[in-house]
Design an enzyme around this catalytic site. Sequence first.
Site, mmCIF file in Angstrom:
data_model
loop_
_atom_site.group_PDB
_atom_site.id
_atom_site.type_symbol
_atom_site.label_atom_id
_atom_site.label_comp_id
_atom_site.label_asym_id
_atom_site.label_seq_id
_atom_site.Cartn_x
_atom_site.Cartn_y
_atom_site.Cartn_z
ATOM 1 N N ASN A 9 0.865 -1.182 0.000
ATOM 2 C CA ASN A 9 0.000 0.000 0.000
ATOM 3 C C ASN A 9 0.898 1.227 0.000
ATOM 4 O OD1 ASN A 9 -1.813 2.050 0.540
ATOM 5 N ND2 ASN A 9 -2.298 1.373 2.622
ATOM 6 N N LYS A 11 0.107 4.249 -0.254
ATOM 7 C CA LYS A 11 -0.525 5.438 0.347
ATOM 8 C C LYS A 11 -0.322 6.653 -0.578
ATOM 9 C CE LYS A 11 -0.155 3.271 4.814
ATOM 10 N NZ LYS A 11 -0.060 3.408 6.259
ATOM 11 N N HIS A 94 -9.550 1.038 5.125
ATOM 12 C CA HIS A 94 -8.243 1.207 5.777
ATOM 13 C C HIS A 94 -8.418 2.155 6.969
ATOM 14 C CE1 HIS A 94 -4.159 2.542 6.527
ATOM 15 N NE2 HIS A 94 -3.765 1.432 5.926
ATOM 16 N N GLU A 96 -6.817 4.566 8.027
ATOM 17 C CA GLU A 96 -6.646 5.998 7.722
ATOM 18 C C GLU A 96 -7.923 6.573 7.109
ATOM 19 O OE1 GLU A 96 -2.953 5.595 5.563
ATOM 20 O OE2 GLU A 96 -1.988 5.031 7.448
ATOM 21 N N GLU A 166 -5.194 -5.048 10.808
ATOM 22 C CA GLU A 166 -4.162 -4.034 11.005
ATOM 23 C C GLU A 166 -4.432 -3.280 12.299
ATOM 24 O OE1 GLU A 166 -2.261 -2.695 7.076
ATOM 25 O OE2 GLU A 166 -4.170 -1.655 7.202
ATOM 26 N N GLY A 172 2.534 2.366 10.778
ATOM 27 C CA GLY A 172 3.453 3.491 10.594
ATOM 28 C C GLY A 172 4.189 3.897 11.864
ATOM 29 N N SER A 212 3.551 -2.016 10.318
ATOM 30 C CA SER A 212 5.009 -2.059 10.496
ATOM 31 C C SER A 212 5.642 -3.403 10.115
ATOM 32 C CB SER A 212 5.388 -1.663 11.927
ATOM 33 O OG SER A 212 4.952 -0.329 12.192
HETATM 34 P P1 PGA Z 1 2.877 0.389 7.667
HETATM 35 O O1 PGA Z 1 1.397 0.569 7.060
HETATM 36 O O2 PGA Z 1 3.435 -0.859 7.065
HETATM 37 O O3 PGA Z 1 3.616 1.617 7.224
HETATM 38 O O4 PGA Z 1 2.737 0.292 9.148
HETATM 39 C C1 PGA Z 1 0.555 -0.535 6.877
HETATM 40 C C2 PGA Z 1 -0.779 -0.098 6.329
HETATM 41 O O5 PGA Z 1 -1.251 0.990 6.690
HETATM 42 O O6 PGA Z 1 -1.387 -0.804 5.512
#
Ligand code: PGA
Length: 250
Positions: A9, A11, A94, A96, A166, A172, A212
Site C-alpha cells: 500500500n 498510500k 483502511h 486511515e 491491522e 506506521g 510495520s
Molecule cells: P505500515 O502501514 O506498514 O507503514 O505500518 C501498513 C498499512 O497501513 O497498511
Amino acid sequence: MRTKLIAGNWKMNPSLAKGRELAREVVERTRGLGCEVVVIPPVPLVQAIGEIVVGTHVGLGAQNLHPERSGAYTGEAAGSMWVELGARYVLCGHSERRQLFGETSRFVGAKVAAARRDGLVPILCVGETLDEREAGVTEAVVTEQLVAGLADVGAADADGIVIAYEPVWAIGTGKNATPEQAQAVHRFVRGWLGQHLGADAAERIRILYGGSVKASNAKELLGQPDIDGALVGGASLEAAGFAAIAAASA
Ligand code: PGA
C-alpha cells in the site's frame, strides 16, 4: 492451501517517476517466489503503474472506491474504473480512511459490496486502536467491523474477498504486533468467518496482517498458521525490502 498474498500500500507516495521505477523493480525482484504480489499505488499513478505490472505476475490494486456505479461524486472513483485500468484488488476501510475521512463501518460494507459487484476483490481492513486494545475490546471492535463490512458477503464470495487485520497502533509506528498477538486475532477472525460463512469459506479466505511489517519481522509473522500474507505500507516503498518480505512468505 491458501497462497500467501503480499500487498504494498503505497498510500500518498511516491512521485510518478519514482513509482514507475519502484514498480519495475518490484516486478524484477519478486519473480518466482511462490506468493502473490500486489502493488496499490495512489489514484493518479494507477494507470501508469498498471501499464508496467498488468500482464506480469504482479497484480494491481486501488486504495479506495465509491459504492455507487457513477454519478455526481466529485473526487471519487468507481470500481468499474479501476477494473478498466487492470486493477484486481481494492482496499476497503483502511484505518486511515476510517480515522481521517470519517468512514463508518456501514459505509465500508457498502464499498465491499460494490467491489464484489464491480468485479474487484475487496481487501477489508479491520483493527483496533491502542485505547481499544488496552480496554480489552479488540475482539468487539473487530467483530463490529466484520459484521458491517461483510454484511452483503456470503459463503460463495470466499475466493473473492480478503481480510486485513491491522492494529491501528502498529501502523506506521514501527511497533508491530508480536506474532502471537497477531495470530490470536487472526484466529479469532477465522473463527468468526467460520460461524458466519461456514468452515469451508473460513479456510479459504486469506487474512493478511498489516502494521510495520518489514523484512526483519516478516518471517516470524508470516510463519503463523492463520497469517496468510501482509499489507505493507512504509516498507513497500523500497523494492529490495518489499521483495524480501515476499521472499519471507515462502
Ligand atoms: P505500515 O502501514 O506498514 O507503514 O505500518 C501498513 C498499512 O497501513 O497498511
